[in-house]
Scaffold this motif. Structure first.
Motif, PDB file in Angstrom:
ATOM      1  N   GLY A  80       3.332  -0.530   7.024  1.00 46.53           N
ATOM      2  CA  GLY A  80       3.917   0.785   7.231  1.00 46.53           C
ATOM      3  C   GLY A  80       4.284   1.515   5.959  1.00 46.53           C
ATOM      4  N   ILE A  81       3.997   0.912   4.790  1.00 48.31           N
ATOM      5  CA  ILE A  81       4.304   1.565   3.514  1.00 48.31           C
ATOM      6  C   ILE A  81       3.014   1.989   2.830  1.00 48.31           C
ATOM      7  CG2 ILE A  81       5.266   1.262   1.200  1.00 48.31           C
ATOM      8  CD1 ILE A  81       7.238  -0.704   2.341  1.00 48.31           C
ATOM      9  N   LEU A 100      10.816   1.162  -3.106  1.00 51.34           N
ATOM     10  CA  LEU A 100      10.260   0.484  -4.275  1.00 51.34           C
ATOM     11  C   LEU A 100      10.944  -0.856  -4.506  1.00 51.34           C
ATOM     12  CD1 LEU A 100       8.299   0.916  -6.738  1.00 51.34           C
ATOM     13  CD2 LEU A 100      10.305   1.740  -7.979  1.00 51.34           C
ATOM     14  N   ASN A 101      12.269  -0.906  -4.354  1.00 55.69           N
ATOM     15  CA  ASN A 101      12.996  -2.158  -4.577  1.00 55.69           C
ATOM     16  C   ASN A 101      12.604  -3.229  -3.568  1.00 55.69           C
ATOM     17  OD1 ASN A 101      14.275  -1.145  -6.784  1.00 55.69           O
ATOM     18  ND2 ASN A 101      16.299  -0.987  -5.847  1.00 55.69           N
ATOM     19  N   ASP A 102      12.291  -2.820  -2.338  1.00 58.76           N
ATOM     20  CA  ASP A 102      11.818  -3.787  -1.342  1.00 58.76           C
ATOM     21  C   ASP A 102      10.576  -4.511  -1.841  1.00 58.76           C
ATOM     22  OD1 ASP A 102      13.752  -3.535   0.545  1.00 58.76           O
ATOM     23  OD2 ASP A 102      12.650  -2.145   1.829  1.00 58.76           O
ATOM     24  N   LEU A 103       9.719  -3.776  -2.540  1.00 58.57           N
ATOM     25  CA  LEU A 103       8.491  -4.369  -3.071  1.00 58.57           C
ATOM     26  C   LEU A 103       8.779  -5.172  -4.337  1.00 58.57           C
ATOM     27  CD1 LEU A 103       6.062  -1.329  -2.600  1.00 58.57           C
ATOM     28  CD2 LEU A 103       6.500  -3.226  -1.030  1.00 58.57           C
ATOM     29  N   LEU A 104       9.601  -4.615  -5.238  1.00 58.12           N
ATOM     30  CA  LEU A 104       9.912  -5.297  -6.496  1.00 58.12           C
ATOM     31  C   LEU A 104      10.625  -6.623  -6.263  1.00 58.12           C
ATOM     32  CD1 LEU A 104      11.086  -2.287  -8.699  1.00 58.12           C
ATOM     33  CD2 LEU A 104       8.992  -3.624  -8.990  1.00 58.12           C
ATOM     34  N   ASP A 105      11.440  -6.690  -5.207  1.00 58.15           N
ATOM     35  CA  ASP A 105      12.171  -7.919  -4.925  1.00 58.15           C
ATOM     36  C   ASP A 105      11.254  -9.079  -4.561  1.00 58.15           C
ATOM     37  OD1 ASP A 105      14.610  -6.808  -5.450  1.00 58.15           O
ATOM     38  OD2 ASP A 105      15.124  -6.411  -3.364  1.00 58.15           O
ATOM     39  N   CYS A 106       9.998  -8.779  -4.248  1.00 57.71           N
ATOM     40  CA  CYS A 106       9.062  -9.826  -3.830  1.00 57.71           C
ATOM     41  C   CYS A 106       8.136 -10.273  -4.956  1.00 57.71           C
ATOM     42  CB  CYS A 106       8.220  -9.347  -2.640  1.00 57.71           C
ATOM     43  SG  CYS A 106       9.163  -9.138  -1.131  1.00 57.71           S
TER      44      CYS A 106
END
Length: 248
Positions: free
Chosen positions: A112-113, A192-198
């Motif tokens: 969904g992103i 963006l942070n949701d992705l960076l956290d992974c």
């Protein structure tokens, strides 16, 4: 007699890599080199069990030093994507693809992103905010807020770095004087942070980011709008390169 992975296989590997590997830009050499080598591995251009081209060849193709290349390869080793072997037939070999918790979680969050839209919108907002702050100038109180936000990132332990990095960027957005821009930036940064956290925190990347942060704040305080926009654009490009690399 040559063994599997010996030099006679390298020209074929090199041919397959020609369309992916290219000289990186000076501003984000480590990040862009990592992006390209990750693409090579994730696209299967060097199959599992085969050796990557020699360090000298890879460094020449990417236009980087062998020291920087070794840092890139170290990241890939830490992620379980390649392994280094010693001896006559040694080198850096691609390992069978695994699925780490980080990868699984990242791909779950990707649903969904529109990643490219997120990265481009982030760049537009960040570059615009930096330019506005520099062009309009900051009061002494505002300048102190920006300096303090920067200082906090310099002193941050790894566990706190991304949160304080976010605060620095959000401070810059707030100081632009546009509540609408600030609200939009907060939303896109959360995504963006949701992705960076992974993806892993890479010390080389953090050091580079801190250099860019410092240069950015100096340009804003010097009221150099053009330099502020360009530094921020390059900073966003480095983050985008890392994410594209790990997203494969």
């Amino acid at each position: 007699m040559s063994q599997p992975g010996a030099e006679q296989g390298t020209p074929d590997v090199g041919d397959r890599l020609a369309s992916v590997l290219r000289p990186v830009r000076a501003g984000n050499g480590f990040e862009e080199a990592l992006e390209q080598v990750l693409q090579v591995v994730r696209l299967g251009l060097v199959p599992s069990g085969e050796r990557l081209p020699a360090e000298r060849d890879l460094a020449d193709r990417l236009g980087i030093s062998r020291v920087t290349l070794r840092e890139v390869l170290k990241v890939l080793q830490e992620q379980g994507l390649v392994e280094a072997r010693r001896g006559r037939y040694g080198g850096t070999f691609v390992l069978p693809r695994g699925h780490t918790t980080g990868e699984d979680e990242l791909r779950r969050r990707l649903k969904g992103i529109d990643v490219e839209d997120t990265l481009r919108f982030r760049e537009v907002l960040e570059v615009g905010a930096a330019g506005l702050c520099a062009a309009h100038g900051l009061t002494e109180e505002q300048a102190d807020r920006l300096r303090d936000a920067l200082a906090r990132t310099h002193d941050a332990p790894l566990t706190e770095y991304r949160r304080l990095d976010t605060m620095l960027h959000l401070t810059l957005a707030e100081l632009s004087g546009s509540p609408s821009l600030t609200a939009q930036y907060a939303a896109v940064r959360a995504t963006l942070n949701d992705l960076l956290d992974c993806i892993p925190l890479l010390v080389r990347n953090l050091e580079h980011s801190q250099q860019q942060h410092t240069a950015l704040v100096e340009a804003v305080l010097d009221e150099d709008a053009e330099a502020s926009r360009e530094i921020m654009r390059e900073h966003c490009s480095g983050t985008a390169a890392l994410l594209r690399g790990f997203l494969g």
